[in-house]
Every structure is written in structure tokens, then in C-alpha cells.
Design a protein around this motif. Structure first.
Motif, PDB file in Angstrom:
ATOM      1  N   THR A  84       0.814  -1.222   0.000  1.00 35.89           N
ATOM      2  CA  THR A  84       0.000   0.000   0.000  1.00 35.89           C
ATOM      3  C   THR A  84       0.844   1.267   0.000  1.00 35.89           C
ATOM      4  OG1 THR A  84      -0.157  -0.095   2.416  1.00 35.89           O
ATOM      5  CG2 THR A  84      -1.929  -1.135   1.159  1.00 35.89           C
ATOM      6  N   SER A  85       2.077   1.197   0.543  1.00 34.81           N
ATOM      7  CA  SER A  85       2.906   2.393   0.601  1.00 34.81           C
ATOM      8  C   SER A  85       3.657   2.648  -0.698  1.00 34.81           C
ATOM      9  CB  SER A  85       3.908   2.294   1.760  1.00 34.81           C
ATOM     10  OG  SER A  85       4.794   1.207   1.563  1.00 34.81           O
ATOM     11  N   GLY A  86       3.671   1.668  -1.592  1.00 32.92           N
ATOM     12  CA  GLY A  86       4.367   1.846  -2.874  1.00 32.92           C
ATOM     13  C   GLY A  86       5.874   1.812  -2.696  1.00 32.92           C
ATOM     14  N   GLY A  87       6.583   2.089  -3.780  1.00 34.34           N
ATOM     15  CA  GLY A  87       8.039   2.119  -3.703  1.00 34.34           C
ATOM     16  C   GLY A  87       8.705   0.808  -4.055  1.00 34.34           C
ATOM     17  N   GLY A  88       7.911  -0.234  -4.240  1.00 30.14           N
ATOM     18  CA  GLY A  88       8.463  -1.509  -4.671  1.00 30.14           C
ATOM     19  C   GLY A  88       9.222  -2.285  -3.615  1.00 30.14           C
ATOM     20  N   MET A  89       9.128  -1.871  -2.335  1.00 28.09           N
ATOM     21  CA  MET A  89       9.819  -2.588  -1.260  1.00 28.09           C
ATOM     22  C   MET A  89       9.119  -3.909  -1.011  1.00 28.09           C
ATOM     23  SD  MET A  89      12.376  -2.256   0.772  1.00 28.09           S
ATOM     24  CE  MET A  89      12.980  -3.436   1.976  1.00 28.09           C
ATOM     25  N   ARG A  90       9.897  -4.965  -0.729  1.00 33.32           N
ATOM     26  CA  ARG A  90       9.320  -6.247  -0.354  1.00 33.32           C
ATOM     27  C   ARG A  90      10.003  -6.758   0.903  1.00 33.32           C
ATOM     28  NH1 ARG A  90      12.309 -10.705  -1.915  1.00 33.32           N
ATOM     29  NH2 ARG A  90      10.434 -12.000  -1.780  1.00 33.32           N
ATOM     30  N   PHE A  91       9.320  -7.647   1.583  1.00 35.62           N
ATOM     31  CA  PHE A  91       9.803  -8.189   2.846  1.00 35.62           C
ATOM     32  C   PHE A  91      10.208  -9.647   2.617  1.00 35.62           C
ATOM     33  CE2 PHE A  91       8.628  -9.905   7.218  1.00 35.62           C
ATOM     34  CZ  PHE A  91       9.769  -9.411   7.839  1.00 35.62           C
ATOM     35  N   PRO A  92      11.490  -9.949   2.493  1.00 37.53           N
ATOM     36  CA  PRO A  92      11.919 -11.310   2.174  1.00 37.53           C
ATOM     37  C   PRO A  92      12.093 -12.191   3.407  1.00 37.53           C
ATOM     38  CG  PRO A  92      13.814  -9.870   2.183  1.00 37.53           C
ATOM     39  CD  PRO A  92      12.623  -9.007   2.530  1.00 37.53           C
ATOM     40  N   HIS A  93      11.472 -11.794   4.508  1.00 40.37           N
ATOM     41  CA  HIS A  93      11.651 -12.495   5.774  1.00 40.37           C
ATOM     42  C   HIS A  93      10.299 -12.886   6.360  1.00 40.37           C
ATOM     43  CE1 HIS A  93      15.358 -10.176   5.202  1.00 40.37           C
ATOM     44  NE2 HIS A  93      15.947 -11.081   5.951  1.00 40.37           N
ATOM     45  N   VAL A  94      10.361 -13.504   7.538  1.00 44.06           N
ATOM     46  CA  VAL A  94       9.166 -13.840   8.321  1.00 44.06           C
ATOM     47  C   VAL A  94       9.350 -13.238   9.708  1.00 44.06           C
ATOM     48  CG1 VAL A  94       7.850 -15.693   9.415  1.00 44.06           C
ATOM     49  CG2 VAL A  94       8.654 -15.949   7.059  1.00 44.06           C
ATOM     50  N   ALA A  95       8.411 -12.425  10.148  1.00 40.25           N
ATOM     51  CA  ALA A  95       8.500 -11.791  11.461  1.00 40.25           C
ATOM     52  C   ALA A  95       8.034 -12.760  12.545  1.00 40.25           C
ATOM     53  CB  ALA A  95       7.654 -10.527  11.491  1.00 40.25           C
ATOM     54  N   PHE A  96       8.800 -12.834  13.646  1.00 44.07           N
ATOM     55  CA  PHE A  96       8.363 -13.701  14.741  1.00 44.07           C
ATOM     56  C   PHE A  96       8.113 -12.939  16.039  1.00 44.07           C
ATOM     57  CE2 PHE A  96      13.006 -13.905  15.158  1.00 44.07           C
ATOM     58  CZ  PHE A  96      13.210 -13.821  16.530  1.00 44.07           C
ATOM     59  N   ALA A  97       8.397 -11.633  16.081  1.00 44.77           N
ATOM     60  CA  ALA A  97       8.099 -10.826  17.269  1.00 44.77           C
ATOM     61  C   ALA A  97       8.175  -9.357  16.900  1.00 44.77           C
ATOM     62  CB  ALA A  97       9.074 -11.128  18.397  1.00 44.77           C
ATOM     63  N   GLN A  98       7.308  -8.555  17.525  1.00 44.76           N
ATOM     64  CA  GLN A  98       7.387  -7.112  17.342  1.00 44.76           C
ATOM     65  C   GLN A  98       8.149  -6.529  18.523  1.00 44.76           C
ATOM     66  OE1 GLN A  98       3.775  -5.208  16.211  1.00 44.76           O
ATOM     67  NE2 GLN A  98       4.703  -3.201  16.015  1.00 44.76           N
ATOM     68  N   LEU A  99       9.207  -5.792  18.218  1.00 42.05           N
ATOM     69  CA  LEU A  99      10.102  -5.268  19.250  1.00 42.05           C
ATOM     70  C   LEU A  99       9.773  -3.844  19.642  1.00 42.05           C
ATOM     71  CD1 LEU A  99      13.453  -6.617  17.743  1.00 42.05           C
ATOM     72  CD2 LEU A  99      12.056  -7.674  19.533  1.00 42.05           C
ATOM     73  N   VAL A 100       9.353  -3.025  18.669  1.00 39.93           N
ATOM     74  CA  VAL A 100       9.064  -1.608  18.903  1.00 39.93           C
ATOM     75  C   VAL A 100       7.761  -1.272  18.199  1.00 39.93           C
ATOM     76  CG1 VAL A 100       9.862   0.770  18.622  1.00 39.93           C
ATOM     77  CG2 VAL A 100      11.533  -1.065  18.971  1.00 39.93           C
TER      78      VAL A 100
END
Length: 213
Positions: A84-100
């Protein structure tokens, strides 16, 4: 990506330093030093995310009394944010905890503990991922850093090393009733919410709206 490595059944060997660190964490949290993970819950998330989940992450979740389903939820949220934010960024990982930050407060800079997607669960590589200012591959991270950031300092002294097993839970039918949706079978309970199979489908609801039996 190649076919995922099979999830074994029974005891799983962790690195000695991981067993020691998580054993001390378990003692500090009042959790047993021997934990089990339901393979069905792991395989469901692995299929959705198309990645193997490293054993040390499964052990962390078990000690913290969390379920693999939250990995899929966090990862979907991050993927959706970049779409939704655009820019072509992708997340090649899997999140297992939110730190902040939290999902309800995006004024903070959300930061996640994550691991690289892989078809071989033995190739665990942890990263610290800043949602709005990510590096190309995330910042290198370790289990020791995660424990120091997420928990109180581990108390020194002897503690039984953690032992992890992948085993189906005993067959125990548990039910819950909701004022609107009626009676349903409990699938997963975690962090104040419960996933329930009702007659008209599966829903996740807050525990304070449910009556358990």
C-alpha cells in the motif's frame, strides 16, 4: 523455492547455547524446561508462508507460550504495508516478534525480529527489521540479542537446558460459547484471543466475549 524439509516428530536437537539460554528463560518465566509444539499448527503456517520455521524459533515461541499463527499475521501486515505504501519494497523475511511499536500505534517506528525465508530450517539467519527504514536484508541479529531486548536480564545460575519436542497434543475437546455465534470448538488460544470453529466458519475472538467449557 525447493520443497520444504519435513517437520520431524519427537525430540529435536537444539544447539547447546540455545538450550542453555532458553532453559534460563523458561526458569525465569516459570515455564517447564521441556516444551512441545503441535506439528499441525507449524505446518499450517509453513504452508501459508512457504518457508520452514527454524527450530530455535519454535522453541522461543513455546517458551513464551505463543503460537506460530502470529508469524503469519505479522508477516502479512508487513507485506500489506509495503504494497500500500508503494516504492516496490518487499519483505523477504518472516516476522516472529514485534520489538518496537504496536499495530494500533504507527506513530512509533515499528521494528520486528525476523528470519530469512528458507526451505531448510537448519539455515536460520535472524535479522532485526525496521519497517520504515529497512536495510537491504535487515540488520544481523541473534537469539541472545532478542532475549536481551524482549525480556528482563536472565538470572545467572544453573537452570535445566530446554528440551524441545514436536508432538501432537493429547486429544481434548474444548468448547466455547459466544453470544452471537453460538457454540464452537476451540482451535487455538493465545494472548487473550481464541480461534474457534463455529458452524458457519472459523473466527478469532477476544477471550472476554467467550464462555469456555
Amino acid at each position: 523455492m525447493a520443497k520444504l524439509t519435513n517437520l520431524p516428530r519427537g525430540p529435536v536437537a537444539l544447539a547447546p547455547d540455545v538450550e542453555a539460554q532458553l532453559g534460563r528463560l523458561a526458569a525465569q518465566l516459570g515455564r517447564p524446561a521441556a516444551v512441545t509444539v503441535d506439528p499441525a499448527l507449524v505446518e499450517e503456517v509453513e504452508a501459508e508462508l512457504r518457508t520452514a520455521i527454524p527450530f530455535e524459533i519454535l522453541a522461543v515461541l513455546a517458551v513464551e507460550n505463543r503460537y506460530p499463527i502470529w508469524l503469519a499475521a505479522w508477516t502479512r501486515d508487513i507485506d500489506d504495508y509495503y504494497v500500500t505504501s508503494g516504492g516496490g519494497m518487499r519483505f523477504p523475511h518472516v516476522a516472529f516478534a514485534q520489538l518496537v511499536g504496536t499495530a494500533g500505534d504507527w506513530t512509533a517506528e515499528p521494528v520486528f525480529a525476523a528470519f530469512k525465508r528458507t526451505d531448510d530450517r537448519s539455515e536460520a539467519r535472524l535479522v532485526r527489521w525496521d519497517l520504515r527504514k529497512p536495510g537491504p536484508n535487515g540488520e544481523p541479529y541473534s537469539l541472545a540479542q532478542y532475549l536481551a531486548e524482549r525480556h528482563e536480564p536472565l538470572r545467572p545460575g544453573p537452570a535445566a537446558p530446554l528440551k524441545l519436542a514436536i508432538e501432537p497434543p493429547p486429544v481434548v475437546e474444548r468448547w466455547a460459547t459466544h453470544a452471537k455465534f453460538g457454540r464452537g470448538r476451540v482451535l487455538v488460544r493465545a494472548e487473550g484471543k481464541t480461534k474457534i470453529e463455529f458452524a458457519d466458519g472459523v473466527r478469532t475472538l477476544a477471550d472476554n466475549f467467550l464462555k469456555f467449557e
